[in-house]
Design a protein around this motif. Sequence first.
Motif, PDB file in Angstrom:
ATOM      1  N   ILE A 119     -47.305 -29.005   9.292  1.00 54.27           N
ATOM      2  CA  ILE A 119     -47.761 -27.754   8.856  1.00 54.27           C
ATOM      3  C   ILE A 119     -46.637 -26.660   9.047  1.00 54.27           C
ATOM      4  O   ILE A 119     -46.470 -25.823   8.253  1.00 54.27           O
ATOM      5  CB  ILE A 119     -48.946 -27.138   9.966  1.00 54.27           C
ATOM      6  CG1 ILE A 119     -50.224 -28.367   9.578  1.00 54.27           C
ATOM      7  CG2 ILE A 119     -49.415 -25.899   9.620  1.00 54.27           C
ATOM      8  CD1 ILE A 119     -50.816 -28.270   8.075  1.00 54.27           C
ATOM      9  N   TYR A 120     -45.932 -26.897  10.109  1.00 54.20           N
ATOM     10  CA  TYR A 120     -44.737 -25.987  10.368  1.00 54.20           C
ATOM     11  C   TYR A 120     -43.796 -26.291   9.029  1.00 54.20           C
ATOM     12  O   TYR A 120     -43.275 -25.007   8.496  1.00 54.20           O
ATOM     13  CB  TYR A 120     -43.794 -26.335  11.346  1.00 54.20           C
ATOM     14  CG  TYR A 120     -44.504 -26.000  12.702  1.00 54.20           C
ATOM     15  CD1 TYR A 120     -45.544 -25.106  12.751  1.00 54.20           C
ATOM     16  CD2 TYR A 120     -44.231 -26.453  13.861  1.00 54.20           C
ATOM     17  CE1 TYR A 120     -46.158 -24.601  14.146  1.00 54.20           C
ATOM     18  CE2 TYR A 120     -44.503 -26.351  15.126  1.00 54.20           C
ATOM     19  CZ  TYR A 120     -45.615 -25.119  15.276  1.00 54.20           C
ATOM     20  OH  TYR A 120     -46.203 -24.910  16.305  1.00 54.20           O
ATOM     21  N   LEU A 180     -44.892 -26.956   6.075  1.00 51.27           N
ATOM     22  CA  LEU A 180     -45.256 -26.479   4.864  1.00 51.27           C
ATOM     23  C   LEU A 180     -45.248 -24.818   5.187  1.00 51.27           C
ATOM     24  O   LEU A 180     -44.817 -24.284   4.034  1.00 51.27           O
ATOM     25  CB  LEU A 180     -46.738 -26.840   4.850  1.00 51.27           C
ATOM     26  CG  LEU A 180     -47.584 -26.426   3.978  1.00 51.27           C
ATOM     27  CD1 LEU A 180     -47.400 -26.794   2.669  1.00 51.27           C
ATOM     28  CD2 LEU A 180     -49.076 -26.330   4.012  1.00 51.27           C
ATOM     29  N   VAL A 181     -45.212 -24.282   6.072  1.00 51.24           N
ATOM     30  CA  VAL A 181     -45.159 -22.980   6.225  1.00 51.24           C
ATOM     31  C   VAL A 181     -43.828 -22.558   5.783  1.00 51.24           C
ATOM     32  O   VAL A 181     -43.632 -21.622   5.207  1.00 51.24           O
ATOM     33  CB  VAL A 181     -45.679 -22.531   7.780  1.00 51.24           C
ATOM     34  CG1 VAL A 181     -45.304 -20.851   8.157  1.00 51.24           C
ATOM     35  CG2 VAL A 181     -47.106 -22.445   7.917  1.00 51.24           C
ATOM     36  N   LEU A 239     -43.581 -22.543   2.372  1.00 53.32           N
ATOM     37  CA  LEU A 239     -44.197 -21.166   1.736  1.00 53.32           C
ATOM     38  C   LEU A 239     -43.451 -19.964   2.172  1.00 53.32           C
ATOM     39  O   LEU A 239     -43.221 -19.298   1.087  1.00 53.32           O
ATOM     40  CB  LEU A 239     -45.809 -21.173   2.224  1.00 53.32           C
ATOM     41  CG  LEU A 239     -46.620 -22.355   1.772  1.00 53.32           C
ATOM     42  CD1 LEU A 239     -47.883 -22.056   2.676  1.00 53.32           C
ATOM     43  CD2 LEU A 239     -46.900 -22.000   0.391  1.00 53.32           C
ATOM     44  N   LEU A 278     -49.609 -15.930   1.622  1.00 51.96           N
ATOM     45  CA  LEU A 278     -49.424 -15.025   2.652  1.00 51.96           C
ATOM     46  C   LEU A 278     -49.634 -13.493   2.630  1.00 51.96           C
ATOM     47  O   LEU A 278     -49.652 -12.816   3.352  1.00 51.96           O
ATOM     48  CB  LEU A 278     -47.669 -15.087   3.000  1.00 51.96           C
ATOM     49  CG  LEU A 278     -47.416 -16.603   2.972  1.00 51.96           C
ATOM     50  CD1 LEU A 278     -45.710 -16.582   3.277  1.00 51.96           C
ATOM     51  CD2 LEU A 278     -47.759 -17.163   4.091  1.00 51.96           C
ATOM     52  N   VAL A 286     -50.514 -20.998  13.629  1.00 55.64           N
ATOM     53  CA  VAL A 286     -49.894 -21.703  12.533  1.00 55.64           C
ATOM     54  C   VAL A 286     -50.645 -22.958  12.181  1.00 55.64           C
ATOM     55  O   VAL A 286     -50.718 -23.275  11.037  1.00 55.64           O
ATOM     56  CB  VAL A 286     -48.405 -22.103  12.774  1.00 55.64           C
ATOM     57  CG1 VAL A 286     -47.800 -22.603  11.869  1.00 55.64           C
ATOM     58  CG2 VAL A 286     -47.724 -20.810  13.092  1.00 55.64           C
ATOM     59  N   GLY A 293     -52.139 -23.276   8.583  1.00 53.65           N
ATOM     60  CA  GLY A 293     -51.395 -24.192   7.755  1.00 53.65           C
ATOM     61  C   GLY A 293     -52.580 -25.034   7.220  1.00 53.65           C
ATOM     62  O   GLY A 293     -52.692 -25.045   5.982  1.00 53.65           O
ATOM     63  N   MET A 296     -55.161 -22.976   4.963  1.00 54.07           N
ATOM     64  CA  MET A 296     -54.625 -22.155   3.865  1.00 54.07           C
ATOM     65  C   MET A 296     -54.223 -23.419   2.765  1.00 54.07           C
ATOM     66  O   MET A 296     -54.226 -23.219   1.602  1.00 54.07           O
ATOM     67  CB  MET A 296     -53.420 -21.468   4.213  1.00 54.07           C
ATOM     68  CG  MET A 296     -52.521 -20.714   3.169  1.00 54.07           C
ATOM     69  SD  MET A 296     -51.286 -21.726   2.367  1.00 54.07           S
ATOM     70  CE  MET A 296     -50.323 -21.957   3.765  1.00 54.07           C
TER      71      MET A 296
END
Lengths: 81, 232, 246
Positions: free
Chosen positions: A64-65, A67-68, A71, B5, B161, B165, B168
Amino acid sequence: MEYLNLASIICAAFAVAFGAIGPALAEGRAVAAAMDAIARQPEAANTISRTLFVGLAMIETTAIYCLVIALLLLFANPLLG
Amino acid sequence: MTSPLESLVLFYLGPVPITLAVVTTWGIMIILITGAFLLTRQLDLTATKRQAALELLVDTIDNQIRETSGAEPAPYRGFIGSLFLFILIANWSSLVPGIEPPTAQLETDAALATLVFLSVIWFGIRGSGVRGYLRSFAAPNPVMIPLNMIESVTRAFSMFVRLFGNVMSGVFVIGIVASLAGLLVPIPLMALDLLTGLVQAYIFAVLAMVFITSAVEDGAHHSKHKPPHSPN
Amino acid sequence: MTIDWWTLGLQAINVLILMWLLSRVFWRPVAAAISKRKDAVKAMLDAAKETQAKADAALAQVAAARDGITKERDTILSSAKCEADAATKAALSEAREKAEKIFAAEKASLARDTDTARIETTKQAAELSTEIAAKLLQRLSTSSIQEAFVSRLIKAITNMPESDRAALAQTTDGIDLVSASDIKAADKAKITTSVQKALGSTPTITFVTDTDLIAGMEIRTSHFVLHNSWQSDLAEILKELNNAAQ
């Protein structure tokens, strides 16, 4: 400007792609170990599954990190202003 | 494509911008509270099916808290249970057309993680006093103090997060697929989203409980001046 | 990436309010209901356990009482049986004893009766036979028999012990010679001489007649009798017969 955009997109794709490999392997190992444990001790299945879910979520966090990060690169790239 | 975001501001209440997530949260709050109020109006010794279902929910949450923390669930039930219910309903609200789950927004998840961070401090102080709570940072030994302080922030950030994550990304993927092929194709992904939403709600609640428990237990160990337990 | 702090604060407040309201409206009432039911169930279980214990105690009491009754009945029965047995045995033995006693008594009395009857019969038979003999002998009273008795008398005198014969010879009162029938004078003289010869002295001899003798010759003094007759013989035989019958 063009190169920066291109680099951002490529890097985002790489971040998600490579960031998914590690957690995928790790989750596979974790699930395999949990199955093994449940097979050995079916009466402890509840505790093992709960720990497994928590552990999977922890492992997944790394993906997920990534993915962030991807993004951020795509939608909130500070270099692109 | 709109950035996940960004948050959509619907209107301004004085200087305060009211976003879509806030309005959705209000809707979820109204539904939850009225539902709870209506469902718990007639509680009796002899349980109806409705009451049995409610009691099963409460009992399950109690059991989870008990198994995770080893403590009596009464002080934590309201916080952990409400957290779980809210996140679960918020995650599943993506099934309603036109509604974006508030947990898919940065601010909501940040607010939830902040609440967990504060609640760890609150329950730690309540369990073993200010000194006991502060001493819990020195577990297992004083060298770990900076690491423990950073960890208490990063684990809250990681929860934030993680939830953001997962939810989202689910919404994002469903949005992309729906924009490509609108009919029937997103259904498996939505089913997966349901599972992810449940698991994430569960994990968020359990992790909150784990952090609270560790803070309470570390404080308790130190306030009783017991020898520090061996690091795991 | 920008975080809208207003929204963050609003969401935090929203969630806090939600938690507070849910605690008030949902968690506490349901938990209270659960604990209330648990308490009620526990109270009911306790009451049930208490009732069960009471019932068990009562049951045990009843069982004990029944056991006692059974035992009592058994003892009563056995004692009654013992008593009955003893009574039966006693009655039996008593009856047997009585029967044996009666039997023995009967036997004894029967034997005694038989004996007495036999003795009586024998006595009667002896008397009858002696009577018959006397009757028969009365017809045989002849002179030859008279002579035989005289010679027997002489022999008896000679066979007498010396002192007795001397005492008889020395008697002064005179000697009675008793006979059954009247003796002729010639015979009287002959008999007197033979007797005096046998005695060796001469006492006065008087002849007396006594038909009871049937036949015979006896010497009688005031304190001496020499039996020598059918009568005395028959009496002797009767006595012997009676003795034999006893």
